[in-house]
Write an enzyme that holds these catalytic residues in place. Structure first.
Site, short mmCIF file in Angstrom:
data_model
loop_
_atom_site.label_atom_id
_atom_site.label_comp_id
_atom_site.label_asym_id
_atom_site.label_seq_id
_atom_site.Cartn_x
_atom_site.Cartn_y
_atom_site.Cartn_z
N SER A 79 7.08 43.77 -34.32
CA SER A 79 6.88 43.08 -35.60
C SER A 79 8.22 42.66 -36.19
O SER A 79 9.25 43.29 -35.93
CB SER A 79 6.19 44.02 -36.60
OG SER A 79 4.98 44.50 -36.08
C1 SAM Z 1 1.68 43.54 -33.88
S1 SAM Z 1 1.55 44.80 -32.67
C2 SAM Z 1 2.34 46.16 -33.48
C3 SAM Z 1 3.81 46.09 -33.37
C4 SAM Z 1 4.57 47.28 -33.89
N1 SAM Z 1 4.48 47.36 -35.32
C5 SAM Z 1 6.03 47.13 -33.47
O1 SAM Z 1 6.86 46.71 -34.30
O2 SAM Z 1 6.31 47.38 -32.30
C6 SAM Z 1 -0.15 45.25 -32.82
C7 SAM Z 1 -0.56 46.32 -31.81
O3 SAM Z 1 -1.87 46.75 -32.14
C8 SAM Z 1 -2.49 47.15 -30.94
N2 SAM Z 1 -3.94 47.26 -31.15
C9 SAM Z 1 -4.88 46.28 -31.17
N3 SAM Z 1 -6.10 46.80 -31.37
C10 SAM Z 1 -5.93 48.14 -31.48
C11 SAM Z 1 -6.82 49.24 -31.68
N4 SAM Z 1 -8.14 49.05 -31.80
N5 SAM Z 1 -6.30 50.47 -31.75
C12 SAM Z 1 -4.97 50.69 -31.63
N6 SAM Z 1 -4.08 49.69 -31.41
C13 SAM Z 1 -4.55 48.44 -31.36
C14 SAM Z 1 -2.07 46.06 -29.97
O4 SAM Z 1 -2.23 46.47 -28.62
C15 SAM Z 1 -0.61 45.84 -30.38
O5 SAM Z 1 0.24 46.61 -29.59
#
Ligand code: SAM
Length: 307
Positions: free
Chosen positions: A104
């Site tokens: 992010s």
């Molecule tokens: C925008 S990224 C997060 C990035 C993190 N904040 C970083 O800076 O590294 C969103 C993440 O949410 C995960 N995700 C999507 N659906 C999910 C779920 N149901 N449960 C847990 N994680 C989930 C995705 O695989 C992805 O890695």
């Protein structure tokens, strides 16, 4: 000449500190940002987040262009893409697909954590671990053994675990569906998501302690996500309001669009007045309440007769 990551981190912090909201009075957040090496969490190959003219996203490979990779990482508004199509596309070159994971942007994470305002020793439940970078900032504030983070993608969860271990951070990363939460370690003082939902999952509310804070990006009818900040009221209910507009990747289980009326949005909600909306969530459903006083009849008549 190689660029120094510490210099870029300091510059990035200065740039964010000078922005309208920046770190606010959260000096802990500035300290955490300056202490946690963002470059430690980013994969070697990432995609730039805006497509080229041909629709493909350019790949930045640290081994080939170390300065470009580092500069991109420390651009405050840039989220670098770490996964497309849930991992079906390999990071071998320019590509096109659904953007499904990222590190992010620093700016968004700073905003999110400023509103979350965790305190030392508090128990935190995070969803969407991604690279583990946000998790590390959280752990830097709340301390060892306080953060549980859930990531649905096994390969991404493994990468985050390794990166966090590498810095000696005592965080529990779980591979699983964040929509279910993790009741075993609850209730939590802070619950935070870095992927967006259309509807707040009930387990998040059930696992939030009364008085605790939940912060999550919620899809809106305005073409963007709005960060909602809710305070737990007990019995699986919480209420609050929106604090910022932002865009996040969607939770895997909530990608399908749904009618906004079904998600508790009133027809009267307008983008100019999103700050005035109240949000209530609980076992009965989520409700977005337009608390703006109704306009006087004479005024609405005058406006509707304007050619
Ligand atoms: C925008 S990224 C997060 C990035 C993190 N904040 C970083 O800076 O590294 C969103 C993440 O949410 C995960 N995700 C999507 N659906 C999910 C779920 N149901 N449960 C847990 N994680 C989930 C995705 O695989 C992805 O890695």
């Amino acid at each position: 000449m190689p660029i120094n990551a510490d210099t870029l981190r300091r510059r990035c912090a200065e740039e964010m500190g000078a922005a309208a909201r920046g770190f606010g009075d959260a000096s802990w957040l500035r300290d955490a940002f300056l202490t946690v090496p963002r470059e430690h969490f980013a994969p070697t190959r990432v995609w730039w987040p805006s497509p080229r003219e041909d629709g493909l996203y350019s790949l930045i490979d640290r081994d080939e262009r170390p300065n470009a990779w580092l500069k991109a990482l420390y651009s405050p508004g840039v989220a670098l893409i770490t996964q497309m199509d849930d991992g079906l596309i390999s990071p071998d070159g320019p590509a096109k697909g659904a953007l499904t994971s990222s590190i992010s942007s620093s700016g968004v994470i700073i905003e999110l954590l400023r509103h979350l305002a965790p305190e030392p020793g508090e128990r935190v439940l995070e969803f969407g671990t991604g690279t583990g970078y946000t998790t590390a900032l959280l752990a830097a504030r709340t301390g060892p053994g306080t953060v549980v983070s859930i990531e649905i993608d096994p390969a991404i969860a493994d990468g985050a675990r390794q990166a966090l271990d590498g810095l000696g951070l005592d965080v529990h990363v779980i591979t699983g569906d964040g929509e279910l939460g993790h009741p075993a370690a609850g209730p939590y003082d802070r619950v935070v998501a870095t992927a967006s939902v259309r509807q707040i999952p009930q387990p998040w509310l059930d696992q939030l302690r009364p008085g605790g804070v939940l912060l999550a990006p919620l899809d809106s009818p305005f073409g963007c996500d709005l960060l909602v900040r809710l305070t737990g009221a007990g019995n699986g209910t919480a209420h609050g309001h929106f604090v910022a507009a932002a865009d996040f990747m969607r939770f895997r289980g909530q990608r399908e669009p749904r009618p906004y009326a079904e998600l508790g949005w009133p027809e009267s909600a307008s983008v100019e007045r999103w700050q005035e909306l109240r949000v209530e969530a609980g076992p009965h459903r989520q409700q977005i309440i337009d608390s703006a006083p109704p306009r006087p009849l004479a005024q609405s008549r005058a406006e509707s007769s304007t050619p």
